[in-house]
Design an enzyme around this catalytic site. Sequence first.
Site, mmCIF file in Angstrom:
data_model
loop_
_atom_site.group_PDB
_atom_site.id
_atom_site.type_symbol
_atom_site.label_atom_id
_atom_site.label_comp_id
_atom_site.label_asym_id
_atom_site.label_seq_id
_atom_site.Cartn_x
_atom_site.Cartn_y
_atom_site.Cartn_z
ATOM 1 C CB CYS A 137 -0.945 0.059 1.233
ATOM 2 S SG CYS A 137 -1.823 -1.403 1.548
ATOM 3 N NE ARG A 162 4.136 2.156 -1.152
ATOM 4 C CZ ARG A 162 5.261 1.516 -0.289
ATOM 5 N NH1 ARG A 162 6.626 1.763 -1.039
ATOM 6 N NH2 ARG A 162 5.509 1.220 0.820
ATOM 7 C CD GLU A 214 14.768 -11.747 -13.222
ATOM 8 O OE1 GLU A 214 14.477 -12.519 -12.208
ATOM 9 O OE2 GLU A 214 14.074 -10.745 -13.494
ATOM 10 C CG ASN A 243 2.329 0.407 3.956
ATOM 11 O OD1 ASN A 243 2.034 -0.863 3.407
ATOM 12 N ND2 ASN A 243 3.758 0.918 3.599
ATOM 13 N N GLY A 244 0.845 -1.386 6.305
ATOM 14 C CA GLY A 244 1.556 -2.394 7.048
ATOM 15 C C GLY A 244 0.544 -3.324 7.479
ATOM 16 C CD1 TRP A 290 -1.188 -5.953 -4.057
ATOM 17 C CD2 TRP A 290 -0.347 -6.713 -2.092
ATOM 18 N NE1 TRP A 290 -0.688 -7.275 -4.191
ATOM 19 C CE2 TRP A 290 -0.261 -7.761 -3.029
ATOM 20 C CE3 TRP A 290 0.228 -6.801 -0.751
ATOM 21 C CZ2 TRP A 290 0.452 -8.869 -2.785
ATOM 22 C CZ3 TRP A 290 0.657 -8.008 -0.508
ATOM 23 C CH2 TRP A 290 0.765 -9.175 -1.286
ATOM 24 C CG HIS A 344 16.898 -36.423 -14.008
ATOM 25 N ND1 HIS A 344 17.431 -37.670 -13.893
ATOM 26 C CD2 HIS A 344 17.938 -35.750 -14.306
ATOM 27 C CE1 HIS A 344 18.626 -37.857 -14.228
ATOM 28 N NE2 HIS A 344 19.246 -36.602 -14.486
ATOM 29 C CE LYS A 387 11.067 -9.722 -14.234
ATOM 30 N NZ LYS A 387 11.951 -9.145 -13.330
ATOM 31 C CD GLU A 394 6.820 -9.534 -12.106
ATOM 32 O OE1 GLU A 394 7.876 -9.714 -12.804
ATOM 33 O OE2 GLU A 394 6.991 -8.759 -11.046
ATOM 34 C CE LYS A 410 9.818 -1.788 -8.911
ATOM 35 N NZ LYS A 410 10.166 -2.658 -9.714
HETATM 36 C C1 AGP Z 1 10.388 -8.712 -9.838
HETATM 37 O O1 AGP Z 1 9.786 -8.589 -11.402
HETATM 38 C C2 AGP Z 1 9.378 -8.791 -9.069
HETATM 39 N N1 AGP Z 1 8.352 -7.692 -9.260
HETATM 40 C C3 AGP Z 1 9.405 -9.302 -7.681
HETATM 41 O O2 AGP Z 1 10.096 -10.703 -7.726
HETATM 42 C C4 AGP Z 1 10.632 -8.573 -6.915
HETATM 43 O O3 AGP Z 1 11.917 -8.843 -7.399
HETATM 44 C C5 AGP Z 1 10.672 -9.088 -5.318
HETATM 45 O O4 AGP Z 1 9.545 -8.688 -4.785
HETATM 46 C C6 AGP Z 1 11.590 -8.461 -4.708
HETATM 47 O O5 AGP Z 1 11.723 -6.823 -4.446
HETATM 48 P P1 AGP Z 1 12.816 -6.027 -4.115
HETATM 49 O O6 AGP Z 1 14.119 -6.250 -4.908
HETATM 50 O O7 AGP Z 1 12.234 -4.589 -4.086
HETATM 51 O O8 AGP Z 1 13.154 -6.761 -2.662
#
Ligand code: AGP
Length: 604
Positions: free
Chosen positions: A2, A27, A476, A100-101, A74, A499, A480, A483, A599
């Site tokens: 949030c 956020r 990675e 937020n929290g 969020w 395997h 992506k 996501e 994010k």
């Molecule tokens: C990556 O594309 C993601 N959005 C997510 O995995 C991100 O890398 C992860 O939440 C860690 O975030 P940070 O690097 O801000 O700690």
Amino acid sequence: MCGIIGYVGDKQASDVIIAGLKLLEYRGYDSAGIAVSNKGKIKVAKKEGRIVNLENHLKEEPLLGNLAIGHTRWATHGKPNDANAHPFIGNKRKYAVVHNGIIENYLEIKEELMSEGVKFSSKTDSEVIVHLLEYLDNGDPIATILKAVKKLKGAFALGIIHAETPNTIFAAKRDNPLIVGCAGGEGYICSDINSLPQSLKKVIVLDNKQFAVVKKNSVELYNFLGKPLDKNYVELSPEEWGDLKGYECYMDKEICEIPDALTRAIKNYRENKSFEKIDKDYLKSLRRINIVGCGTALHAGLYGEKLIKKYLPDIDVYSEMASEFRYNPVKVDEKTLTITISQSGETADTLVCQKMVSELGGKTLTICNVPTSSMVYYADYNLQLCAGKEVAVASTKAYNTQDLVFAMFIFDLALLRGSISQAEYDNLMKEIDALPKKAQEAIDVRGEIEAFSNKNFRKKSVFYLGRGIDYCVAMEGSLKLKEISYIHCEAYAAGELKHGTLALIEKDVIAIALLTDYDMVDKMYSSLAEVRTRGASIMVITPFADEMKLKEISDYLIEIPKVHKDLSAVVSVIPTQLISYYIARAKGCDIDKPRNLAKSVTVE
Ligand code: AGP
């Protein structure tokens, strides 16, 4: 998760809050809301979904006033709907709160308040805060808030307004980011330093258990015992990130910024003497390194682990995703360094691990992109990424710089401990200097990737394959793609496929192989032959595009520049970033704001 923001000044507060919420939308974007105070009355508007829903609602039914708090959510506790959206207002309409929290003891407090006849209207943990304030209210908002925060367990950044206290925002922080400032007759509170107007010039980043009273022309700072504190100001960077500068979306912009981000990261690492700031005797005595991160940052950590195994053979290395690290027995002693990696520096899972290690007496180093973040604040040492603000939820340029900065640290450590010679080190530095240009060359093949993506975006299943460092990049690339394009995708160490997972390979599946180590050409060819036989189409991302074997086995061959094999990840990841971007675009997905994600994940 949030984002919270508060404004007091002479402008219509709702305009300022909406503009600020748009910058905080990364956020979380499940709902948005605003509480405006005017002539002793607080009015609230909240809407499920994106900020624009709230904005449109306010056009129909404006809320006038010069003092307001706003929130973008969020969802954690309670579905994303209007009722569960913030701000929350008390039944006596005296206080309104954005949070937020996570309030860990909210059920306990809720039960207590309900037994006193307090009515609740949402399923959230946050709502207890406002009712607690009204329950404890003794007419003095500062004393009331300080009493309330002591009762709350868990993490919070709070923005509070009080109907009977005009022109004032109250802000309190424990474990979630909160920044306050005032200048030119305007006062602000906000979750993110970069969502504040540059006109503020300097701001205060609240420390844990700090409380601020923000007015148009003043900020007062206290601890939770009510003791006034000195204010430490942080200059706002001139970074301008609300502007897409002609790009279609932030992800596209941020991929294009990779070469500049790498140049900045190299320059900063050297000029800032990042390595020299770490205690040399301690570094020489190291016997173990723990690496912790989440998602993309974890993948950079896994890459670093491979380098440590090669360049620092006398150091035991253990990497783990943060959400698991804290539940495993952790070895921490005076010869152990725990490295946290994070773009935001606020990811709760990672931050909790860093704190746990500190509490156990271990030393921590964070590799981080946000200098004002909690991770940088609490770590013993830090290495800055200098990637520039990353707005798209999908992390791109942060990953390239995480790999780079981690590699620079490992090479420095190897030189210090004598596990590489000066000549080897100098050669690696030359290779590092070449990375920004090579990254640009990798971006320049985007046309081929766009064509591939436009042809294949309807595929249901994709497998990324690699060995060694290429496997780290495969992970990675796979994250992506999942996501932002919502395509099922797995990353596999190519040799492991046979395997079990090979059973999933069939016609209509795509296998994308990363191959940057020449010694692996034959082995990778064999793995790809197994995939081909089962009818899948194959893409190979490699600098060895002239190899007959690779030409023969692949349907698509993406040539990337040749990079030292131990630094390859910094560049070879770029085509995978572009693949996810173009596939998501072809599918019409919301590239910068993928569903269900945010994010900065500031809840565990
Ligand atoms: C990556 O594309 C993601 N959005 C997510 O995995 C991100 O890398 C992860 O939440 C860690 O975030 P940070 O690097 O801000 O700690």
